[in-house]
Design an enzyme around this catalytic site. Structure first.
Site, mmCIF file in Angstrom:
data_model
loop_
_atom_site.group_PDB
_atom_site.id
_atom_site.type_symbol
_atom_site.label_atom_id
_atom_site.label_comp_id
_atom_site.label_asym_id
_atom_site.label_seq_id
_atom_site.Cartn_x
_atom_site.Cartn_y
_atom_site.Cartn_z
ATOM 1 N N LYS A 269 0.816 -1.253 -0.120
ATOM 2 C CA LYS A 269 0.023 0.164 0.158
ATOM 3 C C LYS A 269 0.831 1.316 0.040
ATOM 4 O O LYS A 269 2.035 1.243 0.269
ATOM 5 C CB LYS A 269 -1.063 0.106 1.135
ATOM 6 N N ARG A 304 -3.133 -10.698 3.862
ATOM 7 C CA ARG A 304 -3.352 -10.777 2.387
ATOM 8 C C ARG A 304 -2.178 -10.235 1.898
ATOM 9 O O ARG A 304 -1.787 -8.967 1.961
ATOM 10 C CB ARG A 304 -4.506 -9.887 1.895
#
Length: 325
Positions: A269, A304
């Protein structure tokens, strides 16, 4: 309302009265409030219902491997949108240690446009069908907001539905999952991918996200989905600033009191690139692993990840080291 955050410990020496959760344990909790300063209490002062909310499931952290079949995902868009390449990559992720495959056909990066149902089905269902035909038995999650896409994926062999909208986008999705009896992952997001990073604001990001997930879990149960089939994801990066993300990560163990496993989706991210000086998303594996290990130390059960091999190696070494304390 009492917001109860376990103060997690790791290692084999668990004192009498400690509560186990997510492979960790705790003897004290932090009570959080919108009106007062945090307060630390021993678990003996919790009610029996509060103690019972902390489950023992998913004691060993599991890796959910990311398989994007999109041309425009923020990190790996276009790398696996050819069907045979997607199948090969999915098999490779399993070989590297993924215990779940999460397959998505619609990018949810900031600013992404909505993909039509037929196109999203064409990107995902054939890949799932080919993976099953190739002998893959690993659970496959379909990453979608749309009931028709989920239905096609389940028919093709998927076994979990992961909705980044928290089951707010399509009212038919929760009833479908209930009817099919499949596990679901409910995620928090403020806004949709097109607008979520415009100006995200919260009264208290940690408690606001908690309240949203608690309400969504109640809704899913009312729709007929058993609580032991629900996973919660606080939605790192989905309508959050860097400070919001860090606040969630700092106290992510709060979400254990929802009574369901926690999924962390922080891999590659933007905030990792910002803090780790890695503008290229594909160079963010070290930062992604660091965030994952910090979350696992707070009992997070599912990670994840894009870089499955790196996460699997790091988790194995982390677990081995804490087991010898």
């Amino acid at each position: 309302m009492r917001y109860i955050r376990p103060l997690m410990q790791v290692g084999p020496a668990r004192p009498a009265g400690a509560i186990s959760c997510g492979g960790c344990w705790f003897t004290d909790v932090e009570l959080l409030s919108r009106e007062a300063a945090p307060q630390v209490l021993p678990v003996s002062e919790l009610t029996s219902d509060e103690r019972a909310s902390f489950g023992r499931a998913w004691d060993a952290p599991q890796i959910m491997g990311i398989l994007n079949t999109t041309p425009d995902s923020f990190s790996d868009g276009g790398q696996h949108n050819v069907r045979r390449d997607a199948v090969a990559h999915g098999q490779a992720l399993i070989g590297q240690g993924a215990r779940i495959l999460d397959i998505g056909g619609e990018s949810t990066r900031p600013g992404a446009q909505t993909v039509g149902v037929d196109e999203e089905i064409a990107r995902t269902a054939p890949v799932i069908r080919d993976l099953r035909a190739a002998g893959v038995t690993t659970p496959i999650s379909i990453d979608t907001r749309k009931a028709a896409v989920a239905e096609a994926a389940l028919d093709a062999g998927a076994s979990i539905v992961n909705d980044v909208s928290g089951f707010t986008y399509d009212p038919d999705l929760a009833p479908l999952c209930a009817a099919r009896g499949v596990p679901v992952c409910v995620m928090h997001a403020q806004g949709d991918p097109q607008t979520m990073q415009d100006n995200p604001t919260y009264d208290d990001v940690l408690l606001d996200v908690y309240d949203f997930l608690a309400e969504r879990i109640e809704m899913l149960q009312a729709a007929g989905i058993a609580k032991d089939r629900i996973i919660a994801d606080p939605g790192i990066g989905f309508g959050k600033t860097l400070d919001h993300n860090l606040a969630l990560l700092n106290r992510i163990s709060l979400f254990h009191s929802l009574g369901v496993p926690i999924l962390l989706g922080a891999s590659r991210k933007r905030f990792i690139g910002t803090l780790g000086n890695a503008p290229d998303a594909s160079a963010r594996a070290p930062g992604s692993v660091a965030v994952a290990l910090a979350a696992i130390a707070q009992g997070v059960q599912i990670i994840r990840a894009h870089d499955v091999a790196e996460h699997a190696q790091a988790i194995a070494l982390w677990r081995a080291s804490v087991a010898h304390r």
